[in-house]
Write a protein that holds these residues in place. Structure first.
Motif, PDB file in Angstrom:
ATOM      1  N   UNK A  56       0.833  -1.210   0.000  1.00  0.00           N
ATOM      2  CA  UNK A  56       0.000   0.000   0.000  1.00  0.00           C
ATOM      3  C   UNK A  56       0.868   1.261   0.000  1.00  0.00           C
ATOM      4  N   UNK A  57       1.896   1.262   0.842  1.00  0.00           N
ATOM      5  CA  UNK A  57       2.778   2.430   0.909  1.00  0.00           C
ATOM      6  C   UNK A  57       3.542   2.620  -0.407  1.00  0.00           C
ATOM      7  N   UNK A  82      13.686  -1.706  -5.251  1.00  0.00           N
ATOM      8  CA  UNK A  82      12.853  -2.798  -5.774  1.00  0.00           C
ATOM      9  C   UNK A  82      11.374  -2.543  -5.503  1.00  0.00           C
ATOM     10  N   UNK A  83      11.061  -1.934  -4.372  1.00  0.00           N
ATOM     11  CA  UNK A  83       9.659  -1.606  -4.072  1.00  0.00           C
ATOM     12  C   UNK A  83       9.067  -0.688  -5.137  1.00  0.00           C
ATOM     13  N   UNK A 143       4.724   6.460  -1.006  1.00  0.00           N
ATOM     14  CA  UNK A 143       5.110   6.958   0.322  1.00  0.00           C
ATOM     15  C   UNK A 143       6.468   6.381   0.701  1.00  0.00           C
ATOM     16  N   UNK A 144       7.517   6.851   0.026  1.00  0.00           N
ATOM     17  CA  UNK A 144       8.821   6.223   0.186  1.00  0.00           C
ATOM     18  C   UNK A 144       9.451   6.496   1.548  1.00  0.00           C
ATOM     19  N   UNK A 145       9.161   7.628   2.119  1.00  0.00           N
ATOM     20  CA  UNK A 145       9.688   7.900   3.458  1.00  0.00           C
ATOM     21  C   UNK A 145       9.106   6.928   4.472  1.00  0.00           C
ATOM     22  N   UNK A 146       7.811   6.626   4.295  1.00  0.00           N
ATOM     23  CA  UNK A 146       7.160   5.683   5.202  1.00  0.00           C
ATOM     24  C   UNK A 146       7.735   4.268   5.013  1.00  0.00           C
ATOM     25  N   UNK A 166       5.791  -4.860  -7.513  1.00  0.00           N
ATOM     26  CA  UNK A 166       4.462  -4.613  -6.954  1.00  0.00           C
ATOM     27  C   UNK A 166       3.444  -5.621  -7.476  1.00  0.00           C
ATOM     28  N   UNK A 167       3.599  -6.042  -8.730  1.00  0.00           N
ATOM     29  CA  UNK A 167       2.721  -7.084  -9.276  1.00  0.00           C
ATOM     30  C   UNK A 167       2.922  -8.399  -8.531  1.00  0.00           C
TER      31      UNK A 167
END
Length: 803
Positions: free
Chosen positions: A553-554, A781-782, A559-562, A788-789
């Motif tokens: 979800x992030x 990689x995220x 939301x890379x900082x998260x 993500x798939x």
């Protein structure tokens, strides 16, 4: 005699059960002789080779074929495929004398009384006096088998009924005859518990013993009530599976797996051996079962039973279900109702059962659930004293043999003993006299807990339940107020002797913020007030990894900082665990994957159960280990190189790279060492249920030895040259078509981290340096669409995606 003195065994019969038992005896470290009959006819292949019936290859064919299949069997029969060398195949005609050297002889031939008697006579002619003999039977008369054998033989003879598959199923029913020596029963019990890791119940020599007797009755009742209430097989399975605290296979899927012809055999065995007319009527062959068997529809082994698998468009398979009225197959229907939804929403088997029975009483699903539960409870109570001497043996048999979350008497307590009996009476049911007497004496339940012990109903009142040896029950400790601190995801529990256990209990025990917070709180608490910490739990699995849904979800929201904060929080929590100034011992079981492994690696020692499936499998979802897993792998490679003289860091690094890049997970605790994921101090215990007690002992030993936490280490890495070697292997696999382009990207980033980046070969780097590399690679990689798939596909299907 102690179970530790049993070092060799002979198994007679190399069929499914005989081979499985032989393999599991080998798992226990025994030398095993596996014997079967010598064939009387050549196969076409043997004739082609010019073999004759006198050739050893022909005469040993049956047992040798069973042994040859063991290393590649699915599910795996051996903890380590190499242990097949502990098993020697042979035949009864030429090698019967070998059983004279065996300490334990297990007969596991076909379920026919005449054949078993014949084999037991042959065993007696060759066995050494005093040797243990047991028969593996699912319900034949043990006394009848022993007829004609000497008194000395009969004193050392009993049934050991293993459930299939023998390696994985916990239950063993030990069934003595009236002439079996109590010492024989005690030794077989100790052998099965301590050497084979089983749970033992002592059953009476009655048709089908305990678990199969009640389990078969339950299946017959379910079939009858399904027809009576006009349910489909899908509806019945939806109600008698997890909604009732039972396995997903429920009833009709289970029948297909077992085989409808096998069920008929069990039903016939009870009916034919019973002298009670009511019992004979209960176990009459259901017409629908007889019809399906006569038509060759035996279940999964014949391709069709209550369900049928068909090939659909594009070669995809689809499952069809049997219409019980027309006896034709059709597409499965999705099942839903307020009753099923209420049970699904409830947490825990007790709550689910209550939800089923307190739902709309006019709904056919609620009526069906009550009817099947009521009949099973009453039948189980009526069998007390007939099939077993205690309700706890009956409950354990159903939990261990059929994987029910609650045995019948535990379930009865859960739904309310007094209230349910009143309802049964109102409906005209006959309540067993001893249950009536129990209630009349003022007892409101079959079990009660006090002083960290469980007590169960007997004729003389409550008796203390005999706990399994070397077992620490976290649930019992929590019930008795031993929780030190708790969050929504984990609890710290006092397990005695100034040792505490951190128990994960989030959904699927996935590691998220609540567990990491509990780890930090536990580190502080243990440092101040305790001698040490155990990491263990009683969930279905130790830990399936990190909270993938949160990460996805992030990442999808950018939301890379998260995301980085999550990674850093995980890494820092693991470092705190590693630096704790008290000993830490992890005791994982079953699936221990990804973040679950990373939670174990900071421990001073890991004590695995045999059934621990251990692996850093993050590449399967397009990521790399980033909770310290890569850092710990690099440290393992460096320590192995140092132990080997320090000149070759590449070889141990290559092995660990392959394990992580290929997302390999062990098929047993023993195999985890072969994958390179364990340290010299880590070990496997025989009994899964003893792992927490063993971990506690290890903590106390470390504490007594004057524990000091490991100092922060500098880790020698392979550097840019080592990375080049790893990346060359990745490219080779890519050019060969063995991996996808995205696999190659993941492999390259993993190589960069494990090798320590672009430093010079042999450079010593800090742990934080490697953690920074982990975090950087994970974040990049995220952000990849294909990663993500993969994450999304795993969350929706439970299976990896190769894209």
């Amino acid at each position: 005699m102690k179970s530790s003195s049993i070092r060799s065994a002979a198994v007679i019969g190399s069929g499914v059960m005989g081979a499985g038992i032989a393999a599991h005896l080998a798992n226990a470290g025994m030398r095993v002789v596996l014997l079967d009959v010598a064939p009387t006819q050549l196969t076409a292949e043997e004739e082609k080779k010019g073999l004759t019936l006198a050739d050893a290859a022909v005469r040993n064919r049956l047992a040798a074929a069973a042994v040859a299949k063991m290393p590649k069997a699915q599910p795996a029969q051996l903890y380590d495929p190499a242990w097949v060398k502990r098993i020697t195949p042979g035949n009864l005609s030429d090698h019967l004398s070998l059983i004279g050297d065996a300490d334990w002889i297990v007969e596991a031939v076909v379920e026919r009384l005449d054949v078993k008697r014949e084999v037991l006579a042959a065993i007696e002619s060759a066995r050494r006096p005093g040797t243990l003999i047991s028969t593996n039977t699912s319900g034949l008369s043990v006394s009848a088998m022993a007829e004609g054998r000497s008194l000395e033989f009969r004193r050392h003879f009993a049934a050991t009924h293993f459930f299939n598959p023998p390696r994985y199923m916990k239950l063993v029913e030990v069934v003595p005859t009236e002439e079996t020596d109590p010492e024989t029963v005690a030794l077989l019990t100790e052998l099965c518990e301590k050497r084979l890791g089983k749970g033992v119940v002592v059953a009476k020599d009655t048709p089908n013993f305990i678990a199969n007797r009640i389990g078969t009755y339950g299946m017959l009742v379910t079939l009858s009530d399904t027809l009576e209430h006009g349910l489909t097989v899908e509806e019945a399975d939806a109600l008698t599976g997890p909604a009732m605290g039972r396995p997903k296979t429920a009833t009709f899927r289970m029948l297909d797996l077992v085989g409808l012809d096998t069920l008929i055999h069990v039903v016939d065995n009870v009916r034919e051996r019973s002298a009670d007319d009511e019992e004979k009527a209960i176990f009459a062959r259901p017409e629908i079962l007889s019809a399906l068997v006569s038509q060759g529809r035996l279940g999964e082994k014949s391709g069709a039973g209550f369900y049928r698998k068909q090939r659909g468009a594009g070669g995809r398979s689809r499952i069809e279900s049997l219409n019980l009225r027309t006896m034709e197959y059709g597409d499965q229907s999705r099942v839903s109702s307020s009753v099923i939804d209420a049970a699904k929403a409830a947490k825990g088997a007790a709550a689910k059962a209550k939800a089923l029975l307190t739902a709309d009483p006019s709904h056919k699903h609620a009526q069906f659930a009550w009817s099947t539960i009521k009949k099973t409870l009453l039948y189980s109570a009526a069998q007390m004293g007939i099939i077993a001497d205690s309700i706890t043996d009956i409950d354990r048999a159903m939990r261990w043999g059929f994987n029910w979350e609650l045995g019948p008497f535990e379930l009865w307590d859960a739904i309310g003993l007094e209230k349910s009996v009143a309802r049964m009476k109102k409906e005209g049911e006959r309540i067993p006299e001893w249950v009536e007497a129990w209630l009349a004496d003022g007892h409101g339940s079959f079990y009660k807990e006090a002083d960290q012990k469980r007590f169960y109903a007997t004729k003389g009142g409550y008796a203390a339940e005999t706990a399994e040896s070397d077992v620490i029950s976290l649930s019992a400790l929590k019930s008795s107020g031993k929780t030190v601190l708790s969050t929504s995801g984990a609890s710290l529990i006092d397990i005695g002797d100034d040792v505490v256990c951190l128990e994960f209990h989030s959904q699927n025990n996935a590691i998220g913020g609540e567990i990491l917070t509990a780890i930090r709180q536990s580190v502080q608490e243990v440092s101040r007030n305790w001698r040490g910490l155990v990491l263990a739990n009683e969930g279905r699995n130790f830990c399936v990894g990190a909270n993938l849904m949160l990460l996805l979800m992030e990442a999808q929201n950018g939301e890379w900082e998260e995301v980085e904060e999550i990674i850093r929080f995980f890494q820092d929590s693991m470092l705190r665990l590693k630096r704790l100034d008290r000993p830490v011992v992890a005791a994982p079981h079953r699936m221990t994957l990804g973040g679950g492994v990373e939670a174990c690696l900071p421990a001073d020692q890991i004590i695995l159960s045999p059934e621990t499936y251990f692996g850093l499998v993050e590449t399967g979802v397009g990521l790399i280990p980033a909770g310290g897993g890569c850092k710990e792998a690099a440290a393992l490679a460096a320590s192995r190189a140092k132990a080997a003289g320090g000149s070759d860091l590449q070889s141990p690094l290559n092995a660990l790279f392959e394990t992580i890049a290929m997302a390999k997970a062990s098929t047993s605790g023993h195999e985890a060492a072969k994958l390179g994921l364990l340290r010299p101090q880590d070990r496997v215990v025989t009994r899964q249920d003893a792992r927490i007690a063993e971990a506690k002992r290890a903590v106390l030993e470390l504490d007594r030895a004057g524990y000091a936490p490991p100092a922060e280490e500098r880790i020698a890495v392979a550097g840019r040259e080592g990375k080049a070697v790893l990346k060359l292997a990745v490219q080779s696999m890519r050019f060969s078509g063995l991996i996808s382009e995205h696999d190659a990207l993941i492999g390259s980033k993993l190589a960069h981290v494990l090798a320590g980046g672009d430093v010079k070969p042999g450079a010593e780097v800090s742990e934080q340096y490697l953690l920074d590399l982990e975090c950087e690679a994970f974040l990049s990689l995220c952000g990849e669409r294909k990663t993500q798939e993969r994450m999304s596909h795993m969350l929706s299907t439970g299976k990896p995606l190769r894209n």
